[in-house]
Design a protein around this motif. Structure first.
Motif, PDB file in Angstrom:
ATOM      1  N   ASP A 233      -6.220 -29.213  69.294  1.00  0.00           N
ATOM      2  CA  ASP A 233      -7.288 -30.034  69.868  1.00  0.00           C
ATOM      3  C   ASP A 233      -6.698 -31.267  70.554  1.00  0.00           C
ATOM      4  N   HIS A 235      -7.561 -35.086  72.253  1.00  0.00           N
ATOM      5  CA  HIS A 235      -8.511 -36.199  72.254  1.00  0.00           C
ATOM      6  C   HIS A 235      -8.187 -37.136  73.414  1.00  0.00           C
ATOM      7  N   ARG A 273     -18.492 -38.810  70.548  1.00  0.00           N
ATOM      8  CA  ARG A 273     -17.513 -37.795  70.954  1.00  0.00           C
ATOM      9  C   ARG A 273     -18.230 -36.620  71.607  1.00  0.00           C
ATOM     10  N   ARG A 275     -17.657 -32.789  73.112  1.00  0.00           N
ATOM     11  CA  ARG A 275     -16.737 -31.672  72.933  1.00  0.00           C
ATOM     12  C   ARG A 275     -16.758 -30.743  74.132  1.00  0.00           C
ATOM     13  N   TYR A 292     -11.858 -33.268  73.029  1.00  0.00           N
ATOM     14  CA  TYR A 292     -12.874 -34.221  72.596  1.00  0.00           C
ATOM     15  C   TYR A 292     -12.733 -35.491  73.428  1.00  0.00           C
ATOM     16  N   GLU A 294     -14.025 -39.233  73.932  1.00  0.00           N
ATOM     17  CA  GLU A 294     -14.706 -40.309  73.213  1.00  0.00           C
ATOM     18  C   GLU A 294     -15.234 -41.340  74.207  1.00  0.00           C
TER      19      GLU A 294
END
Length: 326
Positions: A233, A235, A273, A275, A292, A294
């Motif tokens: 994942d 971010h 967040r 996705r 993700y 933010e």
């Protein structure tokens, strides 16, 4: 030092043959590549097999317990050579410089009778085991003990997030006892931190006709100012304006594979967040990771007269109070 074979199987040094076999079967079922689709399962399964092949054979296990990771390099008639060398006045003898796995010593030295057996080489009598037997006993010794495969080796390769995402060809240079060596490396698409890339036959050289070991490159992902990885994942921080956060908007978001679009729902506060499924690191053997984004609300660093007027009007008309409970 290479990983301890007992640790690989998860058994103690006093484990019985049945305990070693049971541990191997349990781990083999768990990590067999046909069952476990994790990218590292094949390498883990190979490591388990190697540990079991050494510890399941009583003779090989005794040598490993005594000499550690260099047990393949020590000739089978080592003790006889020690005895013969120690009894020759003015000659030389062999001395093991440390314990087995977990010890500090990992080499055999040729030591003069006039010395005290330590590793100082002021008199020029210290000779590395590999150099010694390569010159004196290389051919005869190799025939006596049969082909000895070379040891596997490991080094690190540092990749940026985008390099790991896309994969591809790389040329790297590693330093070694024989000087720097250059390798052509194919980086698989979507490698993650800690994963290993195998270069077959590029490890330690075998002796007596034995095959060379493999070189494993342990991947380390370099820190990136835009992308933070957690497994597969990714971010990222998504800057939005106050009106985009309040009214909703479709805005661009950076990914290692290029720019994507994300919909910011109206009424989004900072820290929310969003996705994007499948926009994380690729996974050749399973589902790709997610990305993700933010939300971070940004205000103009300097307001124009019109912007100030509008914000003042909003402040006067709005009853919203983020510090009010409920």
């Amino acid at each position: 030092m290479a990983r301890d074979y007992y640790d690989v199987l998860g058994v103690g040094r006093g484990a019985s043959s049945d305990e070693i076999q049971a541990a191997f079967r349990k781990l083999a079922r768990r990590h067999h590549p046909d069952v476990n689709k994790d990218p590292e399962s094949e390498e883990r399964f190979r490591e388990i097999n190697e540990a079991y092949s050494v510890l399941s054979d009583p003779d090989t296990r005794r040598r490993y317990d005594r000499f550690g990771e260099d047990f393949r390099d020590v000739p089978e008639d080592y003790d006889e050579r020690v005895a013969a060398g120690a009894g020759a006045r003015g000659g030389g003898g062999y001395a093991w410089t440390g314990a087995g796995p977990g010890g500090d010593g990992r080499r055999v030295r040729f030591v003069s009778d006039f010395g005290d057996g330590d590793e100082g080489h002021g008199d020029g009598s210290g000779v590395d085991f590999e150099d010694l037997f390569g010159g004196l006993f290389g051919r005869g010794g190799a025939r006596a003990r049969g082909p000895v495969p070379g040891a596997d080796q490991e080094a690190e390769i540092r990749l940026g997030v985008e390099e790991a995402y896309h994969g591809g060809k790389r040329v790297i240079t590693l330093s070694g006892p024989e000087g720097p060596r250059t390798y052509d490396v194919t980086v698989p698409r979507g490698v993650v931190d800690g994963q290993r890339i195998r270069l077959a036959g590029e490890g330690g050289r075998g002796s007596g006709g034995g095959s060379s070991g493999d070189l494993y490159l342990r991947v380390r992902i370099k820190p990136d100012s835009r992308f933070r990885l957690e497994g597969r994942d990714i971010h990222v921080v998504l800057p939005v304006t106050p009106w985009e956060a309040a009214l909703g908007a479709t805005v661009p978001v950076p990914t290692p594979g290029g720019t994507a679009k994300v919909t910011v729902p109206g009424g989004s506060s900072g820290g929310r967040r969003l996705r994007l499924r499948g926009e994380g690191m690729p996974n050749p053997r399973g589902a790709d990771g997610d990305l993700y984004a933010e939300v971070r609300i940004m205000v103009p660093p300097k307001l124009s007269d019109r912007e100030r007027e509008l914000f003042e009007q909003l402040a006067a008309d709005s009853a919203f109070d983020p510090r009010k409970p409920g």
